[in-house]
Scaffold this motif. Structure first.
Motif, short mmCIF file in Angstrom:
data_model
loop_
_atom_site.label_atom_id
_atom_site.label_comp_id
_atom_site.label_asym_id
_atom_site.label_seq_id
_atom_site.Cartn_x
_atom_site.Cartn_y
_atom_site.Cartn_z
N TYR A 91 28.42 -25.62 26.32
CA TYR A 91 28.78 -27.04 26.34
C TYR A 91 29.28 -27.46 27.72
CZ TYR A 91 31.34 -31.35 25.65
OH TYR A 91 31.81 -32.62 25.78
N HIS A 92 30.24 -26.70 28.27
CA HIS A 92 30.83 -27.10 29.53
C HIS A 92 29.86 -26.97 30.70
CE1 HIS A 92 34.79 -28.13 28.11
NE2 HIS A 92 34.79 -27.04 27.37
N LEU A 93 29.01 -25.95 30.70
CA LEU A 93 28.01 -25.83 31.76
C LEU A 93 26.95 -26.92 31.60
CD1 LEU A 93 27.53 -21.96 31.93
CD2 LEU A 93 28.69 -23.42 33.61
N GLY A 94 26.48 -27.14 30.38
CA GLY A 94 25.48 -28.17 30.12
C GLY A 94 25.98 -29.55 30.43
N ASN A 95 27.26 -29.78 30.24
CA ASN A 95 27.86 -31.07 30.54
C ASN A 95 27.81 -31.38 32.04
OD1 ASN A 95 29.11 -33.41 29.56
ND2 ASN A 95 31.14 -32.63 30.10
N ARG A 96 27.54 -30.36 32.84
CA ARG A 96 27.41 -30.54 34.29
C ARG A 96 25.93 -30.62 34.70
NH1 ARG A 96 32.03 -28.83 32.90
NH2 ARG A 96 33.86 -29.00 34.18
N LEU A 127 34.42 -21.60 36.32
CA LEU A 127 34.52 -22.19 34.99
C LEU A 127 34.17 -21.15 33.92
CD1 LEU A 127 34.74 -24.55 32.96
CD2 LEU A 127 32.35 -25.04 33.48
N ALA A 128 33.07 -20.43 34.13
CA ALA A 128 32.63 -19.42 33.16
C ALA A 128 33.69 -18.33 32.98
CB ALA A 128 31.30 -18.81 33.60
#
Length: 176
Positions: A91-96, A127-128
């Protein structure tokens, strides 16, 4: 020069004339001049849109079939527990708006590790790690998820593989 103009479905192995190994960045292009794995000059003259995936087949105007291979390139593979931890990371990577390859690694000792692969980027890597991933920097094929709008056989899909701005302009007149 062999002119590759058509995407074709699966073919018999005996019909394959040559292979074309390209990194992800070049597999997004519809126009390209390059060489096959055996050194033969080829030009891609394809419709815009669909990314050339590992194992895809192209046909030349003269009938030759070329199979696409995803080249090894620098990547970061984030290993993480499956389930909620992996969902959060995706989610957080895709949100970027970063392209991601997603999978699971049954060959690992615990048999319970998922992975998310993306191009090297120190901000995404930090982040990861904050989200509990263990990072591996290496070279591997990068064949990211095509996205929800890239349905097989649907040329009307929308891809985020192109460059575009996400800037928003708001002009507000304030009179007091």
């Amino acid at each position: 020069m062999l002119e590759l103009t058509q995407r074709v479905g699966p073919v018999e192995t005996t019909e394959i004339h040559d292979h074309l190994t390209l990194p992800f960045e070049l597999r997004m292009r519809g126009r390209l001049r390059t060489k096959t794995d055996t050194g033969y000059d080829v030009g891609l003259f394809l419709d815009r849109g669909p990314v050339l995936r590992e194992g895809a087949f192209l046909q030349a105007e003269t009938g030759e079939i070329i199979r696409i291979r995803a080249a090894d390139e620098p990547v970061v593979t984030a290993h993480i527990e499956p389930g909620l931890a992996m969902a959060r990371l995706c989610y957080h990577l895709g949100n970027r708006h970063v392209s991601l390859a997603i999978g699971s690694d049954e060959s690992r000792e615990d048999g319970q590790t998922g992975w998310v692969r993306f191009p090297p980027d120190h901000v995404l890597e930090e982040l990861a790690e904050r989200l509990g991933a263990t990072l591996e920097h290496h070279r591997a094929p990068f064949d990211p998820e095509p996205g929800a709008y890239a349905q097989a056989g649907n040329s009307n899909g929308h891809s985020h593989g192109h460059s575009h701005s996400h800037g928003h302009h708001h002009d507000h007149a304030h009179s007091h």
